[in-house]
Design a protein around this motif. Structure first.
Motif, short mmCIF file in Angstrom:
data_model
loop_
_atom_site.label_atom_id
_atom_site.label_comp_id
_atom_site.label_asym_id
_atom_site.label_seq_id
_atom_site.Cartn_x
_atom_site.Cartn_y
_atom_site.Cartn_z
N UNK A 1 47.79 80.73 -98.38
CA UNK A 1 48.81 81.63 -97.84
C UNK A 1 48.31 83.05 -97.59
N UNK A 2 47.25 83.46 -98.25
CA UNK A 2 46.71 84.81 -98.06
C UNK A 2 45.79 84.92 -96.84
N UNK A 3 45.45 83.79 -96.23
CA UNK A 3 44.56 83.83 -95.06
C UNK A 3 45.24 84.56 -93.91
N UNK A 4 44.52 85.45 -93.29
CA UNK A 4 45.06 86.23 -92.17
C UNK A 4 45.49 85.32 -91.02
N UNK B 1 49.86 82.89 -87.65
CA UNK B 1 50.59 81.73 -87.14
C UNK B 1 52.05 81.77 -87.60
N UNK B 2 52.27 82.03 -88.89
CA UNK B 2 53.64 82.07 -89.42
C UNK B 2 54.44 83.22 -88.80
N UNK B 3 53.82 84.38 -88.66
CA UNK B 3 54.52 85.51 -88.04
C UNK B 3 54.84 85.24 -86.58
N UNK B 4 54.02 84.44 -85.92
CA UNK B 4 54.28 84.07 -84.52
C UNK B 4 55.41 83.06 -84.44
N UNK B 5 55.49 82.16 -85.41
CA UNK B 5 56.52 81.12 -85.38
C UNK B 5 57.90 81.65 -85.77
N UNK B 6 57.98 82.66 -86.60
CA UNK B 6 59.28 83.16 -87.08
C UNK B 6 60.23 83.51 -85.93
N UNK B 7 59.80 84.30 -84.93
CA UNK B 7 60.73 84.61 -83.83
C UNK B 7 61.16 83.36 -83.07
N UNK B 8 60.27 82.39 -82.92
CA UNK B 8 60.63 81.16 -82.22
C UNK B 8 61.70 80.39 -83.01
#
Length: 184
Positions: free
Chosen positions: A101-104, A109-116
């Motif tokens: 989870x600490x991998x940039x 990827x997670x920050x990109x998926x949240x808005x979707x």
């Protein structure tokens, strides 16, 4: 027989994506065509029963078929077979997430998926709201249901401002809707 039930529903649980309705053709293939556990008429009854009972449709179907074919042990085997692939997949994903989870790259990827994900939820919410307020008809003032709008606003107020329990708010909405239909 117990192992065949388990393995058949394990395949369904592993290979069906998109929810219970998407799994129905696979269940039909396994139960009616491949193993001949149910006739097509019985399968139709299975779909109806699975929709009427609480819980996921595929799991309800697995339990129904299992109990019909091999009693309580068959129900347990078919249900476990249906559920186990999801449990394994989610456990593996959770393990990888906790480990990395600490991998940039993962955070990007997670920050990109949240808005979707938020957009998908918002589209569903707006669609349901429009269906409720306009009854599936065209969105014009002639089709606007004022009672539904009032119930929506009351529920929104109770959830956001008063922070009431969502179950309480859902029950209240049902009561208000029923009273509205009886009175008007």
């Amino acid at each position: 027989m117990i192992f065949r039930l388990f393995f058949s529903f394990f395949q369904i649980g592993l290979l069906s994506f998109g929810g219970g309705y998407a799994a129905m053709p696979m269940i039909q293939h396994q139960v009616v065509e491949l193993n001949h556990w149910l006739s097509m008429a019985e399968f139709t009854d299975l779909v109806t029963i699975s929709q009427m009972t609480p819980g996921p449709i595929a799991i309800n179907a697995a339990t129904f078929v299992g109990i019909k074919i091999a009693g309580p042990f068959g129900a347990a085997a078919a249900t476990a077979g249906c559920v186990l692939p999801s449990c394994i997949i989610v456990t593996v994903i959770a393990w990888f997430y906790l480990r990395y989870r600490q991998m940039a790259g993962l955070q990007i990827v997670l920050n990109t998926l949240r808005p979707a994900v938020i957009a998908l939820i918002a589209v569903s919410a707006v669609t349901i709201l429009a269906q409720s307020l306009f009854g599936g008809a065209s969105m014009s003032w002639e089709n606007f249901h004022i009672g539904q709008a009032l119930i929506f606003l009351i529920c929104l107020y109770l959830l956001i401002k008063k922070q009431k329990n969502p179950i309480f708010v859902m029950v209240l909405a049902g009561v208000l809707n029923t009273v509205g239909h009886v009175l008007f």
